[in-house]
Design a protein around this motif. Structure first.
Motif, PDB file in Angstrom:
ATOM      1  N   GLU A  13       0.828  -1.210   0.000  1.00 36.94           N
ATOM      2  CA  GLU A  13       0.000   0.000   0.000  1.00 36.94           C
ATOM      3  C   GLU A  13       0.860   1.257   0.000  1.00 36.94           C
ATOM      4  O   GLU A  13       0.631   2.176  -0.785  1.00 36.94           O
ATOM      5  CB  GLU A  13      -0.934  -0.009   1.207  1.00 36.94           C
ATOM      6  CG  GLU A  13      -2.002  -1.097   1.164  1.00 36.94           C
ATOM      7  CD  GLU A  13      -2.951  -1.019   2.333  1.00 36.94           C
ATOM      8  OE1 GLU A  13      -2.882  -0.032   3.103  1.00 36.94           O
ATOM      9  OE2 GLU A  13      -3.771  -1.944   2.490  1.00 36.94           O
ATOM     10  N   ASN A  14       1.830   1.311   0.876  1.00 37.42           N
ATOM     11  CA  ASN A  14       2.695   2.494   0.983  1.00 37.42           C
ATOM     12  C   ASN A  14       4.029   2.209   0.307  1.00 37.42           C
ATOM     13  O   ASN A  14       5.002   1.806   0.942  1.00 37.42           O
ATOM     14  CB  ASN A  14       2.899   2.866   2.456  1.00 37.42           C
ATOM     15  CG  ASN A  14       1.593   3.240   3.127  1.00 37.42           C
ATOM     16  OD1 ASN A  14       0.797   3.973   2.564  1.00 37.42           O
ATOM     17  ND2 ASN A  14       1.361   2.717   4.319  1.00 37.42           N
ATOM     18  N   THR A  15       4.051   2.402  -0.988  1.00 32.30           N
ATOM     19  CA  THR A  15       5.210   2.035  -1.788  1.00 32.30           C
ATOM     20  C   THR A  15       6.308   3.101  -1.742  1.00 32.30           C
ATOM     21  O   THR A  15       6.114   4.198  -1.225  1.00 32.30           O
ATOM     22  CB  THR A  15       4.781   1.786  -3.246  1.00 32.30           C
ATOM     23  OG1 THR A  15       3.978   2.886  -3.686  1.00 32.30           O
ATOM     24  CG2 THR A  15       3.988   0.511  -3.367  1.00 32.30           C
ATOM     25  N   SER A  20      10.525   9.241  -1.227  1.00 31.91           N
ATOM     26  CA  SER A  20      10.766   8.364  -0.082  1.00 31.91           C
ATOM     27  C   SER A  20      12.227   8.402   0.339  1.00 31.91           C
ATOM     28  O   SER A  20      13.115   8.718  -0.446  1.00 31.91           O
ATOM     29  CB  SER A  20      10.380   6.925  -0.424  1.00 31.91           C
ATOM     30  OG  SER A  20       9.034   6.832  -0.814  1.00 31.91           O
ATOM     31  N   SER A 119      11.002   6.917   5.286  1.00 34.95           N
ATOM     32  CA  SER A 119       9.663   6.381   5.003  1.00 34.95           C
ATOM     33  C   SER A 119       9.651   4.862   5.124  1.00 34.95           C
ATOM     34  O   SER A 119       8.628   4.269   5.475  1.00 34.95           O
ATOM     35  CB  SER A 119       9.224   6.793   3.600  1.00 34.95           C
ATOM     36  OG  SER A 119      10.177   6.356   2.632  1.00 34.95           O
ATOM     37  N   HIS A 120      10.803   4.232   4.814  1.00 28.95           N
ATOM     38  CA  HIS A 120      10.894   2.775   4.805  1.00 28.95           C
ATOM     39  C   HIS A 120      12.220   2.325   5.405  1.00 28.95           C
ATOM     40  O   HIS A 120      13.245   2.991   5.230  1.00 28.95           O
ATOM     41  CB  HIS A 120      10.798   2.218   3.382  1.00 28.95           C
ATOM     42  CG  HIS A 120       9.507   2.528   2.686  1.00 28.95           C
ATOM     43  ND1 HIS A 120       9.232   3.780   2.175  1.00 28.95           N
ATOM     44  CD2 HIS A 120       8.433   1.740   2.403  1.00 28.95           C
ATOM     45  CE1 HIS A 120       8.027   3.758   1.611  1.00 28.95           C
ATOM     46  NE2 HIS A 120       7.533   2.546   1.736  1.00 28.95           N
ATOM     47  N   GLU A 178       5.573   6.665  11.536  1.00 30.84           N
ATOM     48  CA  GLU A 178       5.024   6.503  10.197  1.00 30.84           C
ATOM     49  C   GLU A 178       5.864   5.579   9.316  1.00 30.84           C
ATOM     50  O   GLU A 178       5.537   5.368   8.151  1.00 30.84           O
ATOM     51  CB  GLU A 178       4.913   7.875   9.513  1.00 30.84           C
ATOM     52  CG  GLU A 178       4.035   8.866  10.258  1.00 30.84           C
ATOM     53  CD  GLU A 178       2.614   8.352  10.432  1.00 30.84           C
ATOM     54  OE1 GLU A 178       2.045   7.853   9.434  1.00 30.84           O
ATOM     55  OE2 GLU A 178       2.082   8.434  11.546  1.00 30.84           O
ATOM     56  N   GLU A 180       7.595   2.403   7.484  1.00 27.77           N
ATOM     57  CA  GLU A 180       7.235   1.058   7.051  1.00 27.77           C
ATOM     58  C   GLU A 180       8.479   0.171   7.204  1.00 27.77           C
ATOM     59  O   GLU A 180       9.556   0.513   6.692  1.00 27.77           O
ATOM     60  CB  GLU A 180       6.786   1.046   5.591  1.00 27.77           C
ATOM     61  CG  GLU A 180       5.601   1.943   5.290  1.00 27.77           C
ATOM     62  CD  GLU A 180       4.285   1.380   5.794  1.00 27.77           C
ATOM     63  OE1 GLU A 180       4.209   0.160   6.040  1.00 27.77           O
ATOM     64  OE2 GLU A 180       3.328   2.166   5.946  1.00 27.77           O
ATOM     65  N   ARG A 218       2.318  -1.947   9.888  1.00 24.34           N
ATOM     66  CA  ARG A 218       3.541  -1.348   9.344  1.00 24.34           C
ATOM     67  C   ARG A 218       4.722  -2.326   9.279  1.00 24.34           C
ATOM     68  O   ARG A 218       5.832  -1.927   8.957  1.00 24.34           O
ATOM     69  CB  ARG A 218       3.935  -0.105  10.146  1.00 24.34           C
ATOM     70  CG  ARG A 218       2.879   0.994  10.057  1.00 24.34           C
ATOM     71  CD  ARG A 218       3.417   2.339  10.475  1.00 24.34           C
ATOM     72  NE  ARG A 218       2.405   3.368  10.300  1.00 24.34           N
ATOM     73  CZ  ARG A 218       2.144   3.993   9.140  1.00 24.34           C
ATOM     74  NH1 ARG A 218       2.833   3.678   8.071  1.00 24.34           N
ATOM     75  NH2 ARG A 218       1.215   4.926   9.076  1.00 24.34           N
ATOM     76  N   TRP A 261       7.202  -3.163  -4.109  1.00 30.75           N
ATOM     77  CA  TRP A 261       7.493  -2.021  -3.262  1.00 30.75           C
ATOM     78  C   TRP A 261       7.795  -0.702  -3.987  1.00 30.75           C
ATOM     79  O   TRP A 261       7.808   0.347  -3.341  1.00 30.75           O
ATOM     80  CB  TRP A 261       8.655  -2.359  -2.321  1.00 30.75           C
ATOM     81  CG  TRP A 261       8.186  -3.141  -1.147  1.00 30.75           C
ATOM     82  CD1 TRP A 261       8.334  -4.477  -0.916  1.00 30.75           C
ATOM     83  CD2 TRP A 261       7.428  -2.639  -0.035  1.00 30.75           C
ATOM     84  NE1 TRP A 261       7.736  -4.847   0.264  1.00 30.75           N
ATOM     85  CE2 TRP A 261       7.176  -3.728   0.834  1.00 30.75           C
ATOM     86  CE3 TRP A 261       6.953  -1.380   0.314  1.00 30.75           C
ATOM     87  CZ2 TRP A 261       6.451  -3.592   2.024  1.00 30.75           C
ATOM     88  CZ3 TRP A 261       6.236  -1.240   1.502  1.00 30.75           C
ATOM     89  CH2 TRP A 261       5.998  -2.332   2.332  1.00 30.75           C
ATOM     90  N   ASP A 263       6.739   2.345  -6.308  1.00 26.07           N
ATOM     91  CA  ASP A 263       5.532   2.992  -6.790  1.00 26.07           C
ATOM     92  C   ASP A 263       5.453   2.931  -8.318  1.00 26.07           C
ATOM     93  O   ASP A 263       6.427   3.240  -9.013  1.00 26.07           O
ATOM     94  CB  ASP A 263       5.516   4.447  -6.318  1.00 26.07           C
ATOM     95  CG  ASP A 263       4.273   5.180  -6.766  1.00 26.07           C
ATOM     96  OD1 ASP A 263       3.176   4.770  -6.380  1.00 26.07           O
ATOM     97  OD2 ASP A 263       4.409   6.160  -7.530  1.00 26.07           O
TER      98      ASP A 263
END
Length: 315
Positions: A13-15, A20, A119-120, A178, A180, A218, A261, A263
């Protein structure tokens, strides 16, 4: 290349896109993924303290980073004309004590700052076999050629691994709620432990990861090891040492990672970045030709466009 079995994968979902920031930590395979991200000019940071294989060693290091427990002279030692630290890789070592500590603590500060904006996080687990320093009583990240008698080798059980991974995720989420977190088990086989022992180790890691990600929004698992074992189950996908995935296998697993992963809207940008990368590697027969000058002009225009759209992209 026809494959009999393919592991079903679901797009995240959160690529990851070009806005990022990705932190990658763990065994050497994470550096393969990091190299791909770097090649396509995503914002990333890979193993600032060097390659680390064991989950507990990663946990200890992240605990130090998140809580800003700076390294002191009590955390380092002198061996073979270099200062070393059991919490980091040997490549960090330095002949100067002051320079070594400065590098460690500068890296610590830089990593914390990066994690606060990340972000990741991709964590690649290498082995459940660890070396516990007898005197200090803790699992080390690297033995640094200290005599074997100073360590006790042990296989960490699944529940203990799960607790360590839970503490790691709690540390990261406390710093950045936040973020991932993507766990993967390295497809590199650690046969120095033995063939059976390697399989046991990987099984413990996989079981521990799935214990902690179940029901957690997450926390994720990307099956690098499983893809290597089930989809690329042939020695033609290994390097000459028959342990590491070769370039074909790395590209294959990267494509799977990309499908899950990266987007979808970033794919056209990746293609433009790749064109520039290929253009920069181009070696003309005649640098003074009009054709080459036009080629260089178009290449520069692409670089300017990408850098103006995404200022972090630099060639």
């Amino acid at each position: 290349m026809k494959l009999q079995t393919q592991i079903p994968l679901k797009v995240a979902e959160n690529t990851i896109d070009y806005n990022s920031k990705v932190f990658l930590m763990g065994s050497c395979f994470v550096e393969n993924i990091g190299e791909k991200l770097q090649y396509f000019k995503f914002q990333n940071l890979v193993n600032p303290f060097g390659i680390i294989f064991h989950p507990v060693a990663m946990e200890h290091l992240l605990d130090r980073v998140v809580k800003e427990r700076f390294f002191t002279v009590d955390d380092i030692f002198y061996l073979n004309e270099r200062w070393q630290c059991f919490e980091v890789h040997s490549e960090m070592g330095n002949s100067s004590k002051e320079a070594f500590l400065d590098h460690l603590n500068t890296s610590l500060e830089a990593l914390k700052a990066f994690l606060q904006e990340a972000s990741h996080v991709v964590i690649t687990l290498g082995t459940a076999w660890g070396y516990r320093h007898m005197e200090q009583g803790k699992i080390v990240a690297n033995c640094h050629k200290v005599p074997q008698k100073c360590f006790q080798k042990e296989l960490m059980e699944v529940n203990a691994l799960s607790l360590s991974l839970k503490r790691t995720t709690s540390l990261l989420l406390s710093l950045n709620p936040e973020i991932e977190i993507i766990f993967t088990v390295s497809p590199v086989r650690h046969i120095k432990d033995g063939f059976v022992e390697n399989q046991l180790s990987k099984a413990h890691l996989i079981a521990a990861v799935h214990q902690i990600i179940t029901g957690e929004k997450r926390l994720h698992c990307f099956p690098s090891y499983e893809i290597m074992m089930d989809e690329l189950r042939d020695y033609r996908f290994y390097a000459e040492d028959m342990l590491h995935p070769n370039e074909t296998a790395v590209k294959y697993i990267w494509k799977k990672f990309q499908d899950v992963w990266i987007d979808h809207e970033s794919l056209p940008i990746m293609k433009e970045v790749e064109k520039v990368q290929n253009g920069l590697q181009h070696r003309p027969f005649n640098r003074e030709s009009e054709e080459y000058k036009k080629f260089q002009l178009k290449l520069q225009q692409k670089i300017v466009y990408l850098s103006s759209t995404y200022p972090h992209i630099q060639f």
